[in-house]
Design an enzyme around this catalytic site. Structure first.
Site, PDB file in Angstrom:
ATOM      1  N   HIS A  14       0.973 -12.655  -4.708  1.00  0.00           N
ATOM      2  CA  HIS A  14       1.136 -13.337  -4.953  1.00  0.00           C
ATOM      3  C   HIS A  14       1.926 -14.024  -6.375  1.00  0.00           C
ATOM      4  CE1 HIS A  14       3.952 -12.193  -0.755  1.00  0.00           C
ATOM      5  NE2 HIS A  14       2.243 -12.334  -0.837  1.00  0.00           N
ATOM      6  N   HIS A 192       4.415  -6.357   4.072  1.00  0.00           N
ATOM      7  CA  HIS A 192       3.120  -6.869   5.072  1.00  0.00           C
ATOM      8  C   HIS A 192       3.421  -6.590   6.507  1.00  0.00           C
ATOM      9  CE1 HIS A 192       2.864  -9.004   1.481  1.00  0.00           C
ATOM     10  NE2 HIS A 192       2.554 -10.679   1.928  1.00  0.00           N
ATOM     11  N   GLU A 195      -0.761  -9.252   9.922  1.00  0.00           N
ATOM     12  CA  GLU A 195      -1.046 -10.924   9.537  1.00  0.00           C
ATOM     13  C   GLU A 195      -0.769 -11.018  10.919  1.00  0.00           C
ATOM     14  OE1 GLU A 195      -1.032 -13.797   6.633  1.00  0.00           O
ATOM     15  OE2 GLU A 195       0.719 -12.496   6.629  1.00  0.00           O
TER      16      GLU A 195
END
Length: 330
Positions: A14, A192, A195
């Site tokens: 990022h 994403h 996680e």
């Protein structure tokens, strides 16, 4: 040659999260903004857990207000990456932070970031491509604006679309519209998952968003049938071991499932996520993986090949990067 000296390809970083703390402190001082609460006594970023990390991340990003700020940020981040011998990097950019999701403003930010990337490619040999991302906890409607920004700037520099943020907010399927818009514009897709969400979040991202890569994805290991599906489909996991350990997804490097995923045929890559937040670099990631799992130069060369094949770039760029790898490995 130490494994940390090898050339590296990074697919999951990022841009704002890679901002060196000193850079953010300097920018805050220029803008007369007090951000002292997000740093510890040594000047590093300070947070308690993942959700506090998100707050600190957004606070640090709050001083990045203009395209020129992002130009300077991009140069600072790519200098750090190049110091780890990263030769190709893909960076997540959030249009929400770059103009608030307004297409016109976003174009200005992309131009500034792209200019800095071009300069660093000439000066340091590092190639950068951009993946605009929606922020999950900002909601599906805002994600549509983000997807429009990405679709309106797709080209040589902007090559993908993704989603980050708090996995506890909504479902992957809530963002189908935004991902469909990005796909129709010709953007490659990642999200994403796996996680903080469990294996089902990975399965949902693949089924509902039709992504070809998963950001993190490591908790797929809790469902071996899913692991087999991922391996068979060739879905690539953008694994960030240091991030996972520091944030407590796994208690130690030795508990991380990356080696087991790889043994089971899953295509994995290595990235830093938000390196200064997690006190890491690509050099450190390579070293710790070597120390923990006994991986040698050949293993990391193979990981680079997987990452290059999975990169969201055109064939001409891929060929340029491949030649750099071949020259180093010769």
């Amino acid at each position: 040659m130490s494994v940390s000296d090898l050339p590296k390809i990074e697919l999951h970083m990022h841009l704002e999260g890679a901002a060196p703390p000193a850079f953010i402190r300097g920018l805050a001082a220029e803008k007369k903004t007090d951000l002292s609460g997000i740093f510890d006594e040594k000047g590093a970023y300070k947070y308690k857990d993942f959700w506090d990390f998100l707050k600190v991340y957004e606070a640090a990003t709050s001083v990045l207000k203009t395209p020129q700020d992002y130009y300077r940020l991009t140069r600072a981040v790519l200098e750090e990456s190049a110091a780890s011998n990263v030769i190709y990097t893909e960076s997540f950019l959030a249009p929400d932070f770059c103009g608030g999701g307004d297409v016109g403003a976003w174009r200005d930010y992309v131009a500034a970031i792209g200019q800095a990337a071009d300069e660093m490619e000439r000066e340091a040999g590092i190639v950068m491509r951009a993946i605009p991302t929606c922020v999950r906890h900002f909601g599906p409607d805002q994600a549509k604006k983000t997807a429009l920004c990405a679709a309106e700037t797709v080209g040589g520099f902007v090559t993908g679309f993704g989603m980050g943020g708090d996995e506890a907010m909504g479902t992957q399927g809530d963002f189908t519209y935004a991902f469909d818009m990005a796909r129709e514009a010709g953007l490659r897709l990642t999200s994403h998952a796996g996680e903080w969400g469990g294996p089902d979040s990975v399965r949902d991202a693949i089924r509902d968003l039709k992504v070809e890569r998963i950001g993190h994805g490591v908790r797929a290991i809790e469902d071996l049938a899913l692991v087999d599906e991922i391996a068979e489909a060739g879905i690539v996991l953008e694994v960030c071991p240091g991030s996972n350990v520091v944030l407590g997804v796994y208690p130690a490097w030795s508990d991380h499932p990356i080696s087991e995923l790889r043994k089971r045929g899953v295509k994995v890559t290595i990235s830093t996520d938000d390196p200064p937040f997690f006190h890491t670099t690509m050099r450190r990631e390579f070293d710790r993986l070597s120390e923990t799992f006994g991986w040698e130069a050949e293993d990391f060369m193979e990981l680079n090949k997987v990452a290059l094949a999975a990169a969201f770039c055109d064939d001409a760029t891929r060929e340029v990067v491949a030649k750099k790898l071949e020259q180093t490995n010769a």
